[in-house]
Design a protein around this motif. Structure first.
Motif, mmCIF file in Angstrom:
data_model
loop_
_atom_site.group_PDB
_atom_site.id
_atom_site.type_symbol
_atom_site.label_atom_id
_atom_site.label_comp_id
_atom_site.label_asym_id
_atom_site.label_seq_id
_atom_site.Cartn_x
_atom_site.Cartn_y
_atom_site.Cartn_z
ATOM 1 N N PRO A 1 -72.555 6.201 -29.201
ATOM 2 C CA PRO A 1 -73.225 7.440 -28.787
ATOM 3 C C PRO A 1 -74.025 7.213 -27.506
ATOM 4 N N CYS A 2 -74.105 8.247 -26.705
ATOM 5 C CA CYS A 2 -74.870 8.168 -25.454
ATOM 6 C C CYS A 2 -75.687 9.437 -25.295
ATOM 7 N N SER A 3 -76.965 9.278 -25.020
ATOM 8 C CA SER A 3 -77.866 10.415 -24.843
ATOM 9 C C SER A 3 -78.246 10.638 -23.387
ATOM 10 N N CYS A 4 -77.649 9.887 -22.462
ATOM 11 C CA CYS A 4 -78.016 9.992 -21.049
ATOM 12 C C CYS A 4 -77.454 11.267 -20.430
ATOM 13 N N ASN A 5 -78.249 11.887 -19.567
ATOM 14 C CA ASN A 5 -77.731 12.979 -18.749
ATOM 15 C C ASN A 5 -77.477 12.459 -17.337
ATOM 16 N N ARG A 6 -76.996 13.311 -16.469
ATOM 17 C CA ARG A 6 -76.646 12.878 -15.113
ATOM 18 C C ARG A 6 -77.853 12.309 -14.368
ATOM 19 N N ARG A 7 -79.012 12.923 -14.584
ATOM 20 C CA ARG A 7 -80.216 12.442 -13.905
ATOM 21 C C ARG A 7 -80.588 11.040 -14.387
#
Length: 298
Positions: A95-101
């Motif tokens: 799972p990944c919770s990162c957004n583009r920013r």
């Protein structure tokens, strides 16, 4: 030969779409093969039935016919879920919770230099990648979260060392890309592609996963598409290996650009096929505009 045209019903078809669809259609018909239509409507928030209806009208007006029923990604979620469950159980997803920013900030940290760019933008810096074995791999795969492919783990699962090579056959050569057998090292997938997203939050899949599974499901032998997707083919070849699928031939064609050399996009309504039709253009006029023969035999 089985080719396909796979538009997203999120806006009008423009000259670039017409070129790709006509080229794939004519290649199949010249070889006595089949041309299929697939609607890539997995992004339900942006897809609209009225755009799909216009796509069909535009293609029919251009004189293109497709074989068999239309395949819609919105009907294929069960297949995507099965594939994701398989990769999850093999410990190849996380799972990944990162957004583009977040990604831009992590990749552009001081002393890191310019972040490497891949087919999907900045190569993911691995912020959410687990450092150890995944004890949760035996638990059910989480839904409505972004899932990334652990590229290193994926290559290791195939027994590929960093110097081992994968390949595909390219027949198009658009935008100066090479023609023939295109080989690339496994290490390139780590350095220049990274841990790509295979399931997006609230979408259930991603372009890369869906296009590989759908092409295999439809028995596509020749993938005809724009040269802007040439670099993404490395991802698709790897996924084909992971799922035990055959690799089709690829034909990446030149891009249709405006007078300033910019690639056309959905927002270029002035170059929409429907607008040309309303202004009195003929299908032959469209073929001339994109520099294709005015008939399949021409």
């Amino acid at each position: 030969m089985r080719t396909r045209f796979a538009p997203s019903p999120t806006g009008p078809l423009h000259l670039g779409h017409a070129y790709s669809a006509i080229l794939a259609h004519d290649m199949a018909r010249a070889a006595g093969g089949q041309f299929l239509l697939r609607i890539e409507d997995i992004d339900r928030s942006r897809s609209r039935p009225e755009w799909e209806r216009q796509i069909q009208r535009d293609l029919s007006w251009l004189g293109l016919t497709w074989d068999g029923p239309i395949l819609r990604q919105s009907d294929r979620q069960a297949a995507y879920d099965t594939a994701l469950d398989d990769l999850w159980s093999r410990g190849l997803l996380y799972p990944c919770s990162c957004n583009r920013r977040d990604i831009a900030a992590a990749a552009g940290a001081p002393n890191e230099g310019e972040p490497p760019m891949g087919p999907d933008g900045i190569v993911y810096p691995g912020t959410c990648r687990p450092a150890a074995n995944r004890p949760w791999r035996d638990r059910p795969r989480p839904r409505n979260v972004a899932l990334r492919l652990d590229m290193r783990a994926a290559l290791a699962s195939l027994g590929l060392a960093s110097g081992d090579r994968l390949s595909f056959i390219e027949t198009g050569g658009g935008e100066g890309t090479s023609v023939g057998q295109i080989a690339f090292a496994a290490q390139e997938l780590i350095d220049r592609v990274g841990d790509v997203v295979l399931a997006r939050r609230e979408m259930g899949s991603s372009y890369h996963l869906a296009v590989v599974l759908d092409d295999a499901f439809q028995g596509i032998t020749h993938v005809v598409r724009g040269a802007d997707l040439f670099e993404a083919t490395r991802i698709h070849v790897l996924l084909q290996r992971l799922f035990g699928l055959s690799t089709p031939l690829y034909h990446h064609h030149r891009l249709i650009r405006d007078e300033n050399g910019k690639r056309l996009a959905k927002r270029d309504d002035a170059r929409a096929i429907a607008k040309y039709r309303e202004d009195g253009a003929t299908p032959s006029d469209i073929r001339k505009m994109v520099r294709l023969p005015t008939s399949r035999n021409g």
